[in-house]
Design an enzyme around this catalytic site. Structure first.
Site, PDB file in Angstrom:
ATOM      1  N   GLY A 215       0.851  -1.267   0.082  1.00 40.35           N
ATOM      2  CA  GLY A 215       0.027   0.087   0.160  1.00 40.35           C
ATOM      3  C   GLY A 215       0.942   1.200  -0.034  1.00 40.35           C
ATOM      4  N   GLY A 218       4.900   1.243  -0.161  1.00 37.64           N
ATOM      5  CA  GLY A 218       5.337   0.969  -1.152  1.00 37.64           C
ATOM      6  C   GLY A 218       5.380  -0.794  -1.474  1.00 37.64           C
ATOM      7  N   ASP A 245      -2.172  -3.301 -10.191  1.00 30.92           N
ATOM      8  CA  ASP A 245      -2.041  -3.458 -11.654  1.00 30.92           C
ATOM      9  C   ASP A 245      -1.047  -2.713 -12.397  1.00 30.92           C
ATOM     10  OD1 ASP A 245      -4.303  -5.191 -11.024  1.00 30.92           O
ATOM     11  OD2 ASP A 245      -5.814  -3.538 -11.607  1.00 30.92           O
TER      12      ASP A 245
END
Length: 301
Positions: A215, A218, A245
């Protein structure tokens, strides 16, 4: 090109509201619809960045027709397999943050799985990297993505897999080049809450490299060249739905180009941050993209 497989596509619908209040009627400020599923998002990001790609996946029913029409309108190279199972829908309600409602995907018959394998096989001679990304349909075997890893290996094509739990573990055992779970998906695969311990375990099972999304903190990576952390200089505010993605797209492109692991991780965390700033999954904010790249911190884990 980079070939992507989305085994469980969806029509993604996003509603923007001022505030989400459970139990109340909401007036929708804006509605967005597009072909969704993690592999399609990966291909969208690659296509926007000028990287050759083609998106594959099974679609069915009315929503499948809508998904196909959206990909055509976007100009995204694709080859969709008509199947009996109806395409699902996902709904994101975006206020201060995104609240997701994800329908399960209908089961694919053994015959349709075989047809999907044949479709992937037909493109592998022209592929540089295969990406298998997103959830699996109902009743799909845990080895579904692992089977694609083995198939691609016959053509000397490396595979990147983004999935969680038992299918993630199976992909690692199949000798996947890169897996990219988030921390929760990794814990479900290895039964350990420490991301670095879990990443090293997947490598011991056979994965060449493991990159874990953390998140706002990193990426954490266990690679043949050591363990690394990649972090942004500051948090990016927006919709995090497609950040993972975008990171997968960057990792696949880095693999295609033979970048070093620090270079791949710099690219991945930058594309992920730029995706958070963009309004829809499968896109990146070009201004944020340019601003962040040189400021990413890469350090041994």
């Amino acid at each position: 090109m980079i070939l992507t497989v989305t085994a469980n596509p969806a029509l993604d619908v996003s509603y923007r509201v001022d505030k989400l209040r459970p139990g109340h009627t909401h007036r929708i400020g804006a509605v967005f619809e597009r072909a969704g599923g993690k592999g399609f998002n990966v291909s969208r990001v690659l296509h926007d960045q000028g990287v050759p790609t083609r998106a594959l996946g099974p679609v069915g029913g009315i929503l499948g027709d809508s998904l196909r029409a959206d990909l055509l309108d976007a100009g995204l190279p694709h080859d969709l397999l008509p199947v009996a199972a109806a395409t699902r829908m996902t709904i994101a309600v975006v206020a201060d943050e995104a609240t997701m409602f994800n329908e399960p995907g209908g089961p694919l018959s053994a015959f349709d799985w075989s047809r999907l394998h044949d479709l992937v096989r037909s493109y592998l001679p022209r592929a540089e990297v295969l990406v298998c990304s997103g959830s699996l349909p109902l009743d799909a075997p845990d080895e579904s993505y692992a089977d694609f890893v083995a198939l691609a290996a016959k053509f000397r094509v490396p595979t990147v897999v983004d999935v969680g739990g038992a299918p993630l573990r199976a992909a690692a055992q199949a000798g996947v080049a890169i897996v990219k779970p988030n921390a929760e998906e990794l814990a479900a695969a290895v039964d350990d809450d420490d991301p670095l311990v879990g990443a090293r375990e997947l490598r011991s099972l056979g994965a060449e490299a493991v990159v874990v999304s953390l998140g706002a903190d990193g990426l954490l990576a266990a690679t043949p060249d050591g363990d690394w952390r990649a972090t942004l200089p500051r948090p990016v505010v927006g919709n995090p739905t497609g950040a993972g993605d975008a990171a997968v797209a960057a990792l696949a492109d880095g693999l295609r180009r033979g970048l070093t692991w620090p270079e791949r991780l710099r690219l991945a965390v930058t594309w992920a941050g730029a995706a958070v700033a963009a309004p829809l999954a499968g896109t990146v904010d070009p201004d944020v993209l340019r601003d962040l790249y040189d400021q990413v911190d890469i350090a041994p884990a």
